[in-house]
Design a protein around this motif. Structure first.
Motif, PDB file in Angstrom:
ATOM      1  N   ALA A  14     -12.200  15.997   2.170  1.00 43.78           N
ATOM      2  CA  ALA A  14     -10.981  15.223   1.923  1.00 43.78           C
ATOM      3  C   ALA A  14     -11.297  13.784   2.314  1.00 43.78           C
ATOM      4  N   HIS A  15     -10.897  12.830   1.451  1.00 48.11           N
ATOM      5  CA  HIS A  15     -11.275  11.445   1.696  1.00 48.11           C
ATOM      6  C   HIS A  15     -10.213  10.479   1.181  1.00 48.11           C
ATOM      7  N   GLY A  16     -10.252   9.269   1.714  1.00 54.10           N
ATOM      8  CA  GLY A  16      -9.350   8.215   1.274  1.00 54.10           C
ATOM      9  C   GLY A  16      -9.104   7.217   2.387  1.00 54.10           C
ATOM     10  N   PHE A  17      -8.564   6.053   2.018  1.00 53.62           N
ATOM     11  CA  PHE A  17      -8.207   5.052   3.017  1.00 53.62           C
ATOM     12  C   PHE A  17      -7.040   5.582   3.840  1.00 53.62           C
ATOM     13  N   THR A  18      -7.118   5.396   5.148  1.00 56.24           N
ATOM     14  CA  THR A  18      -6.006   5.796   6.019  1.00 56.24           C
ATOM     15  C   THR A  18      -5.185   4.596   6.449  1.00 56.24           C
TER      16      THR A  18
ATOM     17  N   ALA B 119       0.799  -1.235   0.000  1.00 50.44           N
ATOM     18  CA  ALA B 119       0.000   0.000   0.000  1.00 50.44           C
ATOM     19  C   ALA B 119       0.827   1.278   0.000  1.00 50.44           C
ATOM     20  N   GLY B 120       1.978   1.281   0.636  1.00 53.60           N
ATOM     21  CA  GLY B 120       2.759   2.513   0.721  1.00 53.60           C
ATOM     22  C   GLY B 120       1.964   3.582   1.441  1.00 53.60           C
ATOM     23  N   THR B 121       2.117   4.823   0.999  1.00 49.81           N
ATOM     24  CA  THR B 121       1.346   5.925   1.563  1.00 49.81           C
ATOM     25  C   THR B 121       0.031   6.021   0.811  1.00 49.81           C
ATOM     26  N   LEU B 122      -1.061   5.750   1.501  1.00 51.23           N
ATOM     27  CA  LEU B 122      -2.373   5.761   0.848  1.00 51.23           C
ATOM     28  C   LEU B 122      -2.758   7.195   0.490  1.00 51.23           C
ATOM     29  N   PRO B 123      -3.189   7.428  -0.774  1.00 56.21           N
ATOM     30  CA  PRO B 123      -3.492   8.797  -1.201  1.00 56.21           C
ATOM     31  C   PRO B 123      -4.794   9.328  -0.623  1.00 56.21           C
TER      32      PRO B 123
END
Length: 192
Positions: free
Chosen positions: A171-175, A126-130
């Motif tokens: 602002a949204h996204g998987f953390t 996953a790295g840094t999730l955007p």
């Protein structure tokens, strides 16, 4: 039939369809747009070529962009059929994050844009999730795995079968992917 009369008929059908979709009568549309009932009736029948000012007034009362009144006739439109397990292989690339996904459908036009995808992200890759933020709305259906998803200042723990829908101006996204992976279907729509 001349090109002009085809356009007049298409505009008339669009006005009629949008008026009915919104549950408006000719009388209520007339009052909201400041256009006579007789003129609206003639426009819907394709008997007149409405001026730009008239189109702007109708579009405002119908709460659509003017281009929605000039859209393609009802008998023309794109259709995409994606069979099970298929889709257009695609890749999302962000700083310190890459994932593959299947694009299931994508449409755009005067009313806005729509996109659907099936996405799987492995936790170990996953790295840094955007994070994202834009105009429109989104819907997520979690197929498998587990993850935390952020919408604005709220965090949501997602498990298989869960759905989440939201205004994408937040602002949204998987953390965090809290299982070995997360697999989900997403549908997003953006205005013109």
């Amino acid at each position: 039939m001349t090109q002009r009369s085809k356009i007049d008929l298409a505009v008339g059908r669009a006005v009629n369809r949008l008026r009915n979709d919104r549950g408006k009568t000719v009388t209520s549309l007339s009052a909201e747009a400041g256009i006579s009932q007789a003129m609206i009736s003639r426009i819907e029948k394709g008997q007149v070529s409405p001026s730009l000012a008239t189109l702007v007034a109708l579009a405002g009362a119908l709460e659509v962009p003017v281009m929605a009144l000039l859209a393609q006739p009802d008998d023309t439109g794109d259709v995409h059929h994606v069979q099970a397990g298929q889709g257009l292989p695609s890749r999302r690339v962000a700083q310190d994050h890459v994932h593959e996904y299947l694009l299931l459908g994508k449409h755009g036009g005067p009313g806005g844009a729509f996109q659907s995808a099936r996405i799987r992200i492995e936790a170990e890759q996953a790295g840094t999730l955007p994070s994202y933020q834009h105009e429109g709305h989104a819907f997520i259906y979690l197929i498998s795995g587990a993850a935390t998803y952020r919408c604005g200042s709220e965090l949501f723990e997602l498990a298989p079968g869960d759905t989440l829908s939201f205004d994408t101006k937040l602002a949204h996204g998987f953390t965090e992917i809290t299982g070995s992976h997360v697999e989900f279907i997403t549908v997003s729509a953006r205005p013109d």
